[in-house]
Every structure is written in C-alpha cells, then in structure tokens.
Scaffold this active site. Structure first.
Site, short mmCIF file in Angstrom:
data_model
loop_
_atom_site.label_atom_id
_atom_site.label_comp_id
_atom_site.label_asym_id
_atom_site.label_seq_id
_atom_site.Cartn_x
_atom_site.Cartn_y
_atom_site.Cartn_z
CB THR A 131 11.42 17.52 3.78
OG1 THR A 131 10.10 16.14 3.35
CG2 THR A 131 10.73 18.64 3.91
CB ALA A 163 -0.25 10.59 3.13
CB ALA A 224 3.84 24.86 8.26
CB CYS A 275 7.18 14.60 7.71
SG CYS A 275 8.54 13.38 7.09
P1 NAD Z 1 13.63 6.88 6.05
O1 NAD Z 1 14.84 6.69 7.22
O2 NAD Z 1 12.51 5.75 5.36
O3 NAD Z 1 14.74 6.53 4.48
C1 NAD Z 1 16.06 6.89 4.66
C2 NAD Z 1 17.01 6.31 3.46
O4 NAD Z 1 18.39 7.07 3.34
C3 NAD Z 1 17.57 4.76 4.96
O5 NAD Z 1 17.35 4.23 4.21
C4 NAD Z 1 18.73 5.50 5.39
O6 NAD Z 1 19.63 4.61 5.60
C5 NAD Z 1 19.52 6.07 3.73
N1 NAD Z 1 19.97 6.44 3.87
C6 NAD Z 1 20.58 7.68 4.71
N2 NAD Z 1 21.97 8.29 3.87
C7 NAD Z 1 22.57 7.87 3.57
C8 NAD Z 1 23.73 7.82 2.51
N3 NAD Z 1 24.15 7.76 2.73
N4 NAD Z 1 23.92 7.23 1.36
C9 NAD Z 1 22.66 6.28 1.24
N5 NAD Z 1 21.77 6.00 1.79
C10 NAD Z 1 21.37 6.83 3.03
O7 NAD Z 1 13.03 8.22 5.83
P2 NAD Z 1 11.91 8.61 4.47
O8 NAD Z 1 10.64 8.26 5.71
O9 NAD Z 1 11.90 7.76 2.96
O10 NAD Z 1 11.71 10.28 4.71
C11 NAD Z 1 12.87 10.51 3.18
C12 NAD Z 1 12.69 12.42 3.10
O11 NAD Z 1 11.33 12.37 2.60
C13 NAD Z 1 13.15 13.51 4.48
O12 NAD Z 1 13.40 14.29 3.78
C14 NAD Z 1 11.48 13.40 4.57
O13 NAD Z 1 11.23 15.13 5.19
C15 NAD Z 1 10.54 13.26 3.56
N6 NAD Z 1 9.22 12.73 3.34
C16 NAD Z 1 9.42 11.69 3.63
C17 NAD Z 1 7.69 11.18 3.20
C18 NAD Z 1 7.12 9.86 3.75
O14 NAD Z 1 5.68 9.81 4.23
N7 NAD Z 1 8.11 10.01 4.66
C19 NAD Z 1 6.91 12.26 2.46
C20 NAD Z 1 7.66 12.73 1.77
C21 NAD Z 1 8.59 13.79 2.22
C1 UGA Z 2 1.83 13.87 5.80
C2 UGA Z 2 1.32 14.72 4.54
O1 UGA Z 2 0.53 14.65 4.44
C3 UGA Z 2 1.72 14.66 3.23
O2 UGA Z 2 1.48 15.11 1.90
C4 UGA Z 2 3.22 14.83 3.07
O3 UGA Z 2 4.38 14.35 2.31
C5 UGA Z 2 4.47 13.93 4.15
O4 UGA Z 2 3.13 14.29 5.77
C6 UGA Z 2 5.54 13.42 4.54
O5 UGA Z 2 6.03 15.13 4.19
O6 UGA Z 2 6.09 12.99 5.46
P1 UGA Z 2 1.90 11.45 6.33
O7 UGA Z 2 2.30 11.69 7.96
O8 UGA Z 2 2.31 10.42 6.05
O9 UGA Z 2 1.48 12.46 5.32
O10 UGA Z 2 0.40 11.29 6.75
P2 UGA Z 2 -0.88 11.82 6.89
O11 UGA Z 2 -1.87 11.42 6.52
O12 UGA Z 2 -1.04 14.07 6.58
O13 UGA Z 2 -1.31 11.58 8.57
C7 UGA Z 2 -0.22 12.76 9.90
C8 UGA Z 2 -1.26 12.54 10.82
O14 UGA Z 2 -1.92 13.45 10.73
C9 UGA Z 2 -1.64 10.74 11.49
O15 UGA Z 2 -1.33 10.93 12.68
C10 UGA Z 2 -3.00 11.59 11.02
O16 UGA Z 2 -3.45 10.23 12.54
C11 UGA Z 2 -3.07 12.37 11.98
N1 UGA Z 2 -4.25 13.40 11.01
C12 UGA Z 2 -4.74 13.28 9.96
C13 UGA Z 2 -5.31 13.66 11.83
O17 UGA Z 2 -5.18 14.11 13.47
N2 UGA Z 2 -6.47 14.33 11.66
C14 UGA Z 2 -7.01 14.45 10.40
O18 UGA Z 2 -7.58 14.66 10.07
C15 UGA Z 2 -5.56 14.27 9.55
#
Ligand code: NAD
Ligand code: UGA
Length: 458
Positions: A131, A163, A224, A275
C-alpha cells in the site's frame, strides 16, 4: 518442468506469503518464488511452522511448496530469473524527520526498486502490491528507467484488499482485483499479463482497471472508509452508554438500510492492525501536502476517535473499580488485533496493557495464537505481565476480565467456573460484546459491555 510464467514476490510477510501461495495453488503452470531479506522468516516459510497463522494457509502452502512455490533469500537471483515481480515489502509510518508519525516510510520500497534495477538483465513487469501513497509509482518508474538501457520496466499498481484472519477466503474469492497502469502500449500489455494471472480463478468482471494513480489512492481510501465506519459506530457507542440505548440494536437498525449496509458496524475497543491507522495517517499527510487541511482534519478525526475509544475503555475500568487499579490483577482475553490471527500489530491490547501498567495493575494475558507476538510487544515489562495459554488458569485470582479480541473460544467459556476462582467483586469489561452479558450478571459478575448499559449488582 517448463513453467508458463515465472513470478517473483519481494517481501514474504502477511501479504506476500499468502497471495503468492494462492497464485501458486490456483496456477500450477506458473513458478512462484517469494524472497525476503529476513532469513528467519524464509526459514520459517520453508519449515512446517509457518511464520504467520492464517486459517487455510497451511494447506495451500503444503500443496504447492517445493512444486511451484519456493521461498528464498536469493533476491538477486530472484530478480534476474523472473519477469513478473510483485513488491510487497512493508511501508510503515515514518518515525523520523519530515512527516514523522504520519507519512509512509518508503525506504524499503525504494531499496527494492534500486535492487530491481541493479539485478535486472531483461525487461520486467513490476507490480506494486504494498500500500503506497498516490504517485509512488512515478518514483518507481523514475528509479527504474533512469539509465535508459535496453532493459525496460512497466510499473503496475495492484493493491491487496485481503483482511487477516480471512486472507485465504478473501484471496480465493475477492470482491475485486484492481489493476492500475499507464495507458501506453507496453503498460496495457503488462496489465493484460497480470489480468491473465488472476483470470485463472477470478471472474473477469471482478478484475477492474483504472489509471495508476486511482488504483494507488483507491486502496488507501478503502481502508479509510472501513475504519471510518468503525469510528462512527464507536463514537455512537459512547452516546449509547449515556442514554441507555443499545449499540447492537442501533447498529442493526442502521445497517439494515441497504444504502448503508451492515458490515464494519460492530462497536469495539477500537480498531487495530498494521494498516488502518497507518494508511489514514498517510492520507492525512498527503492532504496536508496538497494544502487540503479541512480534508486532512476530517480523516484524522477517524484515528482520534479510535484513540478516544481505547482511553474510554481504560477510564471505565478505573472508575468502576473504585478509582484504583493498583495491585489489582486484570486478565486480558485476547491480544491479537482481531480474531483468527496471531498478529498483534497496533492491537488496542498493546495500548491498554501499557495504560493499565501505568495504573499499577498486574496483567495476565491469554490468547490462542498471539502470545508469542504479545511477549515481543511487551519486552522489558516481564514481571508485571504474565502470559497464560489456558483462559481458566489465566483468570485465577483476577479482579477483572477485559475482552479485547473476539475469539470464538471466549464466547462459550464456563463463566461460572471462571467466577468461582476470581477475586470478588469480579468484573467483565467486554470490549467486543461477544459474551452473554445477562448470564454473567446472573452468575455474579458486574458486566460492562461496549455501547450498552452496564449490568451491575450495586
Ligand atoms: P510484513 O512486514 O509482514 O512483510 C513485509 C516483508 O518485506 C518483511 O518480511 C520484510 O523483511 C520484507 N522486506 C522489507 N524490505 C525488503 C527488501 N528490500 N527486500 C526483500 N524483502 C524486504 O508486511 P505486510 O503486512 O505483508 O504488508 C506489506 C504491504 O502490504 C504493506 O504496504 C501493507 O500496507 C500492505 N497490506 C497489508 C495487508 C495485511 O493484511 N497485512 C493487507 C493489504 C495490504
Ligand atoms: C483491513 C481491511 O479490511 C483489508 O481490506 C485491507 O486489505 C487490510 O486492512 C490492509 O490493508 O491491511 P485487517 O486490518 O486485516 O484488514 O482486518 P479487519 O477485519 O479489517 O479489521 C481491522 C480492525 O477493525 C480489527 O481490529 C477489527 O477487530 C476491527 N473491527 C472490524 C471493528 O472494531 N469493528 C468492525 O465492525 C470490524
């Protein structure tokens, strides 16, 4: 074996691991490699003890690992040998310098761009999966195409909407796949290549396209909007507590309006996760940068209400427990930021633990999957905090329970058995509204739900 496409993902985290496992699972004709700079994480992916807990993930990794899904630390080889590169490195909030506490820290992202340039010997499609602030693809393009060599790069935006806790379900059956590209001949061709990958299991009408900036912005705006709904319902939960209205009844009545919809209207102790806060603050920062201060303030209020909700929860505990928590034992039911994950990033439980410790309470934490991360989050606080897997053992001698994660296991515990072992008067603060409040009152607890009248014996 000859594979139809060779795909690399840089970043083996919560997004990179599951998304690539799904591509490998759905597309046995492709070879998928996931690389990371963190050798421990890669070793865990290569073991039977995966680095993240996600329902269903183990099965699809087992079905693909070593066949067409590979985890490695060889970033250079990965970039050299693959033509389609997803980038899913972390983009946390900046903690230093200009924009500290708000802007996205793009150092990992930029380092990756430079590595791709350095090691590429053939043209690549580079896909933003992380993101990112709107216009980041421009910076990526500038870095990659700086040398004007025969090797060319097409940058696409393909944000991830899964999620945690439901990642596999979300990846298997997404609401939409969004692909943003430049409207050039090669940009459109790159987009078609990426669409082909998803079309292996996602209906074409769910794969939507846009310009690259709309795609980047849509991801942040989606988060958001989701967070805004939670802050909206949480704000109203405060009013419910003052007026004897019931937040579940309000939420149901409001959510049945088909224009509003029922999802993300569960009042809670506040949203967590890596996030929502990060992405909203990033949006706020972007708006400020463009001089849109009213817009920035509007979105910042979503984060402020979330903070207020957590603080309100603490103050409610304090005032209802005779204005002192010093020396009282409080058991936290759940530390993960939501159920079905071991992830604790930005979990309200972290803030609540710190605040309770400031009040000199003793904390016992129980959680089915997050104790390892909880210990890491609270490093240095050993002695004041204990970690107990079994909720029945965790509550022994406690004055109060705070339900912080909506794990199913907490819904149907034997609360009579729990009550018997606790110090009296025993209280339950339900930050998720998941337990049977009336039954707990009848057992003898004082019960403090979120957004509903308290049920007490005095
Ligand atoms: P994370 O921290 O779990 O994973 C990121 C990984 O990238 C780490 O293992 C890190 O060691 C690695 N990394 C960093 N720099 C690097 C490099 N130069 N070369 C190789 N590896 C490298 O993060 P995440 O939760 O997977 O999130 C990644 C992105 O996806 C973020 O931008 C986040 O906002 C977005 N995102 C996360 C979720 C979610 O549910 N966690 C959902 C949608 C989008
Ligand atoms: C959220 C979005 O739902 C995903 O679409 C997105 O890809 C992701 O962020 C991301 O960019 O990382 P996530 O954070 O994994 O996913 O989980 P959610 O299920 O959205 O919950 C987020 C937080 O809101 C949690 O703490 C949950 O308990 C809370 N929540 C959710 C509430 O307090 N009330 C609700 O009704 C729903």
């Amino acid at each position: 074996m000859k594979f139809d496409k060779k795909i690399l993902c840089i970043g083996a985290g919560y997004v990179g691991g599951p998304t690539m496992a799904m591509i490998a699972y759905k597309c046995p004709q492709y070879r998928v490699t996931v690389v990371d700079i963190n050798p421990i994480r890669i070793a865990e992916w290569n073991s039977d003890d995966l680095p993240i807990y996600e329902p269903g993930l183990g099965e699809i990794v087992k079905a693909t690992k070593g066949k067409n899904l590979f985890f490695s630390t060889d970033i250079e080889g990965g970039i050299r040998d693959n033509d389609i590169i997803f980038v899913s490195v972390n983009t946390p909030t900046k903690t230093f310098g200009a924009g500290a506490g708000m802007a996205a820290d793009l150092q990992y992202w930029e380092k990756t761009a430079r590595q791709i340039l350095q090691y590429s010997q053939s043209s690549k499609i580079v896909i933003e999966k992380s993101t990112l602030p709107v216009k980041t693809a421009l910076a990526m393009e500038k870095i990659l195409n700086y040398t004007k060599s025969s090797v060319s790069f097409d940058v696409l935006s393909n944000p991830e909407f899964m999620a945690e806790g439901s990642a596999i379900k979300d990846l298997e059956n997404p609401d939409r796949i969004l692909i943003g590209c430049r409207e050039t001949e090669s940009g459109l061709a790159a987009r078609e290549t990426l669409m082909e990958i998803y079309a292996n299991w996602v209906p074409r009408q769910k794969i939507i396209t846009s310009n690259i900036w709309s795609s980047e912005l849509s991801k942040i705006v989606s988060n958001a909007f989701l967070a805004q709904r939670i802050s909206s319902i949480n704000a109203i939960s405060a009013l419910c507590e003052k007026t004897d209205a019931d937040i579940n009844e309000v939420s149901k009545a409001v959510g049945m309006d088909s224009r509003i919809g029922s999802k993300y209207l569960s009042a809670s102790v506040g949203f967590g996760g890596s996030c929502f806060k990060k992405d909203i603050l990033n949006l706020v920062y972007l708006c400020q940068q463009y001089g849109l201060h009213e817009v920035a303030d509007y979105w910042e209020s979503v984060v402020k209400i979330n903070q207020y909700q957590q603080e309100r929860f603490i103050l409610n505990m304090l005032t209802t427990m005779f204005n002192t928590l010093a020396g009282k034992r409080i058991c936290l039911f759940g530390f993960a930021f939501k159920a079905n994950t071991g992830d604790t990033r930005e979990s309200p439980a972290i803030y609540i633990t710190r605040r309770l410790l400031e009040e000199k309470a003793e904390i016992v934490i129980t959680d089915p999957k997050a104790l390892k991360n909880a210990k890491a989050d609270l490093a240095g606080m050993e002695g004041k905090v204990s970690f107990v897997e079994d909720p029945y053992k965790a509550v022994e001698g406690c004055h109060a329970i705070a339900v912080l994660t909506e794990w199913d296991v907490y819904r149907n515990l034997d609360f009579q058995k729990i009550f018997n072992t606790m110090t009296k008067p025993a209280s339950i603060f339900d930050g998720r509204n998941i337990i049977d409040h009336k039954r707990c009152l009848d057992i003898g607890f004082n019960v403090y739900p979120t957004g509903k009248p308290a049920l007490t014996h005095s």
